[in-house]
Scaffold this motif. Sequence first.
Motif, PDB file in Angstrom:
ATOM      1  N   MET A  91      58.189  45.731   8.079  1.00 43.02           N
ATOM      2  CA  MET A  91      58.902  46.349   6.945  1.00 43.02           C
ATOM      3  C   MET A  91      57.991  46.439   5.718  1.00 43.02           C
ATOM      4  O   MET A  91      58.074  47.381   4.936  1.00 43.02           O
ATOM      5  N   THR A  92      57.123  45.435   5.565  1.00 43.04           N
ATOM      6  CA  THR A  92      56.178  45.442   4.446  1.00 43.04           C
ATOM      7  C   THR A  92      55.217  46.625   4.586  1.00 43.04           C
ATOM      8  O   THR A  92      55.005  47.389   3.639  1.00 43.04           O
ATOM      9  N   LEU A  93      54.685  46.786   5.786  1.00 42.77           N
ATOM     10  CA  LEU A  93      53.772  47.917   6.012  1.00 42.77           C
ATOM     11  C   LEU A  93      54.528  49.243   5.911  1.00 42.77           C
ATOM     12  O   LEU A  93      54.031  50.221   5.366  1.00 42.77           O
ATOM     13  N   ASN A  94      55.771  49.255   6.401  1.00 40.24           N
ATOM     14  CA  ASN A  94      56.599  50.464   6.351  1.00 40.24           C
ATOM     15  C   ASN A  94      56.813  50.935   4.907  1.00 40.24           C
ATOM     16  O   ASN A  94      56.868  52.138   4.636  1.00 40.24           O
ATOM     17  N   ALA A  95      56.895  49.971   3.985  1.00 43.99           N
ATOM     18  CA  ALA A  95      57.117  50.314   2.564  1.00 43.99           C
ATOM     19  C   ALA A  95      55.915  51.064   1.972  1.00 43.99           C
ATOM     20  O   ALA A  95      56.038  51.703   0.933  1.00 43.99           O
ATOM     21  N   MET A  96      54.778  50.983   2.654  1.00 39.10           N
ATOM     22  CA  MET A  96      53.594  51.719   2.199  1.00 39.10           C
ATOM     23  C   MET A  96      53.545  53.123   2.793  1.00 39.10           C
ATOM     24  O   MET A  96      52.554  53.827   2.660  1.00 39.10           O
ATOM     25  N   ARG A  97      54.612  53.505   3.454  1.00 35.89           N
ATOM     26  CA  ARG A  97      54.849  54.853   3.975  1.00 35.89           C
ATOM     27  C   ARG A  97      53.776  55.361   4.939  1.00 35.89           C
ATOM     28  O   ARG A  97      53.212  56.446   4.742  1.00 35.89           O
ATOM     29  N   PRO A  98      53.510  54.604   5.992  1.00 41.71           N
ATOM     30  CA  PRO A  98      52.641  55.161   7.039  1.00 41.71           C
ATOM     31  C   PRO A  98      53.399  56.248   7.807  1.00 41.71           C
ATOM     32  O   PRO A  98      54.637  56.319   7.736  1.00 41.71           O
TER      33      PRO A  98
END
Length: 306
Positions: A91-98
Amino acid sequence: HRHLLGMAGLQPFEIEDLLDRAEGEIATSRQDDKKKSVLKGRTQINLFFEASTRTQASFELAGKRLGADVMNMSVGNSSVKKGETLIDTAMTLNAMRPDILVVRHHAAGAVALLAQKVGCSVVNAGDGAHEHPTQALLDALTIRRHKGRIGGLTVAICGDVLHSRVARSNILALNALGARVRVVAPSTLLPAGIEQMSVEIFHRMEDGLAGADVVMMLRLQRERMAGAFVPSIREYFRYFGLDEAKLARAKPNALVMHPGPMNRGVEIASSVADGPQSVIEEQVEMGVAVRMAVMQALLPAQGSNG
Ligand code: CP
């Protein structure tokens, strides 16, 4: 499809379409200018909770050759070490919009779980003993290029089937494409329920390799054997290691394959791994083309995502 989580559920025409796309990408990887711009502006994150050489490197190169921005998350130096969970990490990485997450994890089902939580495409780069779909695709592509077809071929998958996501994905893909699939292993290295997977089961290499068009060796995954059954290397090689004498049972032009990493002298003799029938290095080359094809198939054309 937004994700590629496994070969299960893919229709034969979808598999063929991915192989055709990959065929078209081989030339890109062989020319001096290897860079395309179809994924320009897209962000790819590789999130590997387990070691990898081939899969991680080829996903990274595939993304870069398509023009994407590629980030390799170094799990060993991440907050996973401080106890952050798989889902919180995702979810943390997802928040960086990959746009795409490529995930390898030691637990079967972990990648599918993660795919339900994030807002981007997810590719399974290997989850426990469950699936490794891009490996099955690159194996199918390698076979098709040498034999001209998959339908009607006899493929013997040999060794540690129990711990092998590669075996599972290959059984599904090769059956979907019309091959006759054999598994050759001691009963202690076969998973429960293998009888239901449309395979012929053999316990002797001499029988299982007879007349085979393709001999696919698997790594003996001793790190996953929790003390229960760890065969001695010498015994294992004698009965289940592929050497020239055992290979002679297969068709004279049979392909020798191994997904890597190899245990030389355990499941395969160097003389065979480096011999004239081996396509092991070609499998690695096909891996880049297949991963280029998969990422383009999953990500919609530029501009259509608003
Ligand atoms: N075949 C394969 O998945 O190799 P790696 O573990 O090196 O990625």
